[in-house]
Design an enzyme around this catalytic site. Structure first.
Site, PDB file in Angstrom:
ATOM      1  N   GLY A  53       0.850  -1.180   0.000  1.00  0.00           N
ATOM      2  CA  GLY A  53       0.000   0.000   0.000  1.00  0.00           C
ATOM      3  C   GLY A  53       0.885   1.229   0.000  1.00  0.00           C
ATOM      4  O   GLY A  53       2.028   1.177   0.458  1.00  0.00           O
ATOM      5  N   THR A  54       0.363   2.322  -0.510  1.00  0.00           N
ATOM      6  CA  THR A  54       1.247   3.477  -0.680  1.00  0.00           C
ATOM      7  C   THR A  54       0.868   4.662   0.201  1.00  0.00           C
ATOM      8  O   THR A  54       1.279   4.717   1.350  1.00  0.00           O
ATOM      9  CB  THR A  54       1.320   3.872  -2.162  1.00  0.00           C
ATOM     10  N   THR A  55       0.066   5.606  -0.278  1.00  0.00           N
ATOM     11  CA  THR A  55       0.006   6.909   0.383  1.00  0.00           C
ATOM     12  C   THR A  55      -1.232   7.110   1.262  1.00  0.00           C
ATOM     13  O   THR A  55      -2.363   6.914   0.812  1.00  0.00           O
ATOM     14  CB  THR A  55       0.075   8.025  -0.671  1.00  0.00           C
ATOM     15  N   LYS A  86      -7.342   1.015   2.334  1.00  0.00           N
ATOM     16  CA  LYS A  86      -6.202   1.218   3.229  1.00  0.00           C
ATOM     17  C   LYS A  86      -6.563   1.971   4.502  1.00  0.00           C
ATOM     18  O   LYS A  86      -5.698   2.181   5.353  1.00  0.00           O
ATOM     19  CB  LYS A  86      -5.104   1.995   2.504  1.00  0.00           C
TER      20      LYS A  86
END
EC number: 3.4.25.1
Length: 281
Positions: A53-55, A86
């Site tokens: 997962g990123t931001t 997320k």
């Protein structure tokens, strides 16, 4: 909990013995092998490829806090998933957004939710927001061995402090180190770009509507410069997950609400591709 209790229909003795109000302590005593920190990976060469997962971004406003995340998960240079979730409620007055190894992060969130629920049932009261932040810190620290092999989990925790009557944000590093952020915060691969956007747009008197717009603007800017961050996907109708936590509790914006804000931003970006401009003085 090895005793066979099926024939009697009774709960194992472990469930009937008074103990700690921590669910993690309960597992450590009776089934330690299922705790993330007790798992050992075999020696490997190179980095383990797993969806990441990123931001994640967050900002406070008078009366609460907004926590939001993009929808993209990547595995190396490949988009592993376009609609991953997320951001999750931790309890009625707090939420956690995940960055890092997606599978381990989601598992950690579920354990964190159980930890808070178990404490409330045993003690008859909820943990303070500081206490919740500390419990999450302990969980992240227990994942350090996995993080050293490239499977890190670095969440962002936000909630409404019912004692101080305001929203608060906590960030972490891979060792479980905890820091309280003031005003706004971000984590993940696009965090440096998102933070730059929020730095120019944030102010102390934001309304809830403005705060939700700010986080989507920040995610848009992150996606503009970071290939691992996904921006609003109009064609697939995939928009950032945006949550608001106030004295009324946790609320997730509906897809219609998120899409309305995202589409308004996209419309303005046709005229100003780099987004809103902050005043020089």
């Amino acid at each position: 909990m090895e005793a066979n209790t099926r024939s009697t229909g009774r709960l194992p003795a472990a469930f009937l013995t008074p103990g700690s109000s921590s669910f993690m302590d309960f597992l450590s005593e009776h089934q330690p092998e299922i705790l993330p920190g007790n798992r050992q990976l075999p020696p490997t060469q190179g980095v383990i490829e797993a969806p990441h997962g990123t931001t994640i971004v967050a900002t406070t406003f008078p009366g609460g806090v907004v926590l939001a995340g993009d929808r993209r998960a990547t595995m190396g240079n490949v988009i592993a998933q376009r609609d991953i979730e997320k951001v999750f409620p931790a309890d009625e007055y707090s939420a956690v957004g995940i960055a890092g190894t997606a599978g381990l992060a989601v598992e950690m969130v579920k354990l964190f939710q159980l930890e808070l629920e178990h404490f409330e049932k045993v003690e008859g009261a909820t943990l303070s927001l500081e206490g919740k932040a500390n419990r999450l810190s302990t969980m992240i620290r227990s994942n350090l061995a996995m993080a050293m092999q490239g499977l890190a989990v670095v969440p962002l925790f936000a909630g409404y402090d019912v004692d101080r009557e305001k929203g608060r944000i906590f960030s972490y590093d891979v060792t479980g180190g905890r820091s309280e952020e003031h005003g706004y915060a971000s984590t993940g691969s696009g965090s440096i770009f998102a933070r730059g956007a929020m730095k120019k747009l944030y102010r102390d008197d934001l309304t809830e509507q403005q705060a939700t717009t700010l986080v989507i603007q920040a995610l848009y800017d992150a996606a503009d410069d970071d290939s691992a961050t996904g921006g609003p996907d109009v064609a697939r109708r995939i928009y950032p997950i945006v949550t608001v936590i106030t004295e009324d509790g946790f609320r997730r914006l509906t897809d219609e609400e998120s899409s309305e804000i995202a589409r308004a931003i996209l419309e303005r970006r046709l005229e100003q591709p780099d987004g809103p401009r902050a005043a020089l003085l």
